[in-house]
Motif scaffolding. Structure first.
Motif, mmCIF file in Angstrom:
data_model
loop_
_atom_site.group_PDB
_atom_site.id
_atom_site.type_symbol
_atom_site.label_atom_id
_atom_site.label_comp_id
_atom_site.label_asym_id
_atom_site.label_seq_id
_atom_site.Cartn_x
_atom_site.Cartn_y
_atom_site.Cartn_z
ATOM 1 N N VAL A 44 -8.142 -6.649 -10.632
ATOM 2 C CA VAL A 44 -9.553 -6.315 -10.845
ATOM 3 C C VAL A 44 -10.264 -6.102 -9.514
ATOM 4 N N TYR A 45 -10.104 -7.044 -8.601
ATOM 5 C CA TYR A 45 -10.785 -6.916 -7.311
ATOM 6 C C TYR A 45 -10.244 -5.748 -6.503
ATOM 7 N N LEU A 46 -8.951 -5.507 -6.585
ATOM 8 C CA LEU A 46 -8.354 -4.370 -5.884
ATOM 9 C C LEU A 46 -8.923 -3.063 -6.417
ATOM 10 N N VAL A 55 -7.136 5.877 -6.276
ATOM 11 C CA VAL A 55 -5.894 5.117 -6.451
ATOM 12 C C VAL A 55 -5.821 4.579 -7.874
ATOM 13 N N GLN A 56 -4.714 4.817 -8.550
ATOM 14 C CA GLN A 56 -4.484 4.272 -9.886
ATOM 15 C C GLN A 56 -3.923 2.864 -9.759
ATOM 16 N N VAL A 57 -4.597 1.889 -10.364
ATOM 17 C CA VAL A 57 -4.154 0.495 -10.359
ATOM 18 C C VAL A 57 -3.712 0.139 -11.772
ATOM 19 N N ASP A 58 -2.436 -0.171 -11.953
ATOM 20 C CA ASP A 58 -1.884 -0.517 -13.268
ATOM 21 C C ASP A 58 -1.520 -1.991 -13.323
ATOM 22 N N TYR A 59 -1.659 -2.570 -14.520
ATOM 23 C CA TYR A 59 -1.195 -3.937 -14.727
ATOM 24 C C TYR A 59 0.056 -3.890 -15.583
ATOM 25 N N LEU A 277 -5.418 -6.508 0.994
ATOM 26 C CA LEU A 277 -4.581 -5.360 0.682
ATOM 27 C C LEU A 277 -5.415 -4.086 0.571
ATOM 28 N N ALA A 278 -6.590 -4.167 -0.060
ATOM 29 C CA ALA A 278 -7.439 -2.987 -0.198
ATOM 30 C C ALA A 278 -7.803 -2.420 1.167
ATOM 31 N N CYS A 279 -8.096 -3.280 2.101
ATOM 32 C CA CYS A 279 -8.435 -2.842 3.451
ATOM 33 C C CYS A 279 -7.244 -2.189 4.134
#
Length: 327
Positions: A44-46, A55-59, A277-279
């Motif tokens: 969520v935070y990423l 950027v696609q973030v998948d769980y 990591l986002a940074c």
């Protein structure tokens, strides 16, 4: 790895783990319900921090076919997190945990997760498409809890898939999050962690957890061992104290941010890891990434529960700032 986490632009990240039903004791004696879990919190935070980066973030997990599992997935989608790779196991349920906090914001967790669907995420023939899909991600993120909740068979299949993915260029990020009660014994945990760390590119480490698991006498011993395992970059989280970051360029110390009143320390480490990591994924250097981590964690612990309102997300230091510059 100092200049950027990957030489090529990142388009897809997968986070592997378990999302649970969160119950939280409230001041009036009632219980508030939400959803959480270490890698889900990080996802969520990423996603919030990478929202404008394309950027696609998948769980990546397994859930049941019940109403709570459906509500859980709806919450992920509202946050912009992809759930196309989620396995649905009919008849199974998500795990559940209760957060109790003391006057200083320190939390105690009570868990009900023995029959959770996520335990069998990588079991059975139907898991093969998910395992094969791991190599399609440029970055995979998992934690010690991600490993611990799996069956022995599922864990072995995951290790094999991670080795294949890394051989094709996928980078692995590991947050140690050691929870002794989830393992059959300390040696089983040590063995699993060592195997995973030998595949890891970026380790996000809580000092107390690794000291308990490996018996490191001090931080220097930890960094030396991680270098021997071949981990290129390590961010060592030490609670309210400074963070230590080591990569191939050397080691740096980055002070944390003062917090006047701690409400709830839930997800402090998860939010730090996500911001770090986002940074890095956006070209920030390790020292600035640690400042991002401190900034978000300091905000998160001033709110109840694992996930703060989107409106409460803090502004981050500029990617180009040095340690001595002002945000």
């Amino acid at each position: 790895m100092s200049a950027a986490f990957l030489a090529t632009p990142i388009t897809r990240i997968g986070l592997i783990g378990e999302c649970m039903v969160e119950l939280r004791s409230q001041m009036d004696g009632q219980l508030g319900q939400a959803f959480g879990g270490d890698t889900l919190n990080a996802a969520v935070y990423l996603r919030r921090l990478l929202g404008g980066a394309g950027v696609q973030v998948d769980y990546l997990t397994a859930v049941g076919d019940d109403s709570l599992s459906q509500a859980m997935r709806a919450c992920w989608r509202e946050e912009g997190i992809g759930d196309e790779r989620v396995r649905v196991l009919p008849g199974r349920l998500p795990g559940l945990y209760l957060i109790q906090t003391d006057a200083d914001g320190e939390r105690r967790f009570l868990y009900w997760r023995g029959e959770a669907a996520a335990r069998e995420c990588f079991d059975g023939a139907d898991a093969q498409p998910l395992l094969a899909a791991l190599a399609g991600y440029q970055v995979l993120y998992l934690s010690g809890i991600s490993l611990a909740v799996l069956t022995d068979t599922g864990r072995e299949r995951l290790f094999a898939a991670l080795r294949e993915a890394r051989a094709t260029g996928t980078r692995l990020v590991f947050d140690n999050n050691y929870r002794p009660r989830l393992w059959a014994g300390v040696q089983a945990a040590r063995t699993a962690y060592q195997r995973l760390l030998q595949l890891t590119d970026l380790a996000l480490v809580t000092w107390e957890d690794d000291a308990a698991l490996f018996g490191f006498a001090d931080e220097a011993a930890l960094f030396a061992q991680y270098a021997e395992w071949g981990v290129a970059e390590v961010a060592l989280k030490r609670g309210a104290r400074s963070c230590l970051v080591q990569d191939r360029q050397g080691r740096q110390e980055v002070d944390g941010e003062a917090v006047a009143r701690v409400v709830d320390t839930t997800a402090a480490g998860d939010s730090f890891s996500a911001a770090y990591l986002a940074c890095r994924l956006q070209g920030g250097t390790p020292d600035v990434a640690a400042r991002w981590g401190h900034r978000l964690a300091a905000t998160v612990i001033q709110h109840p529960g694992a996930l703060i309102p989107r409106a409460a997300m803090p502004a981050m230091p500029a990617l180009s700032l040095s340690l001595t510059a002002q945000a």
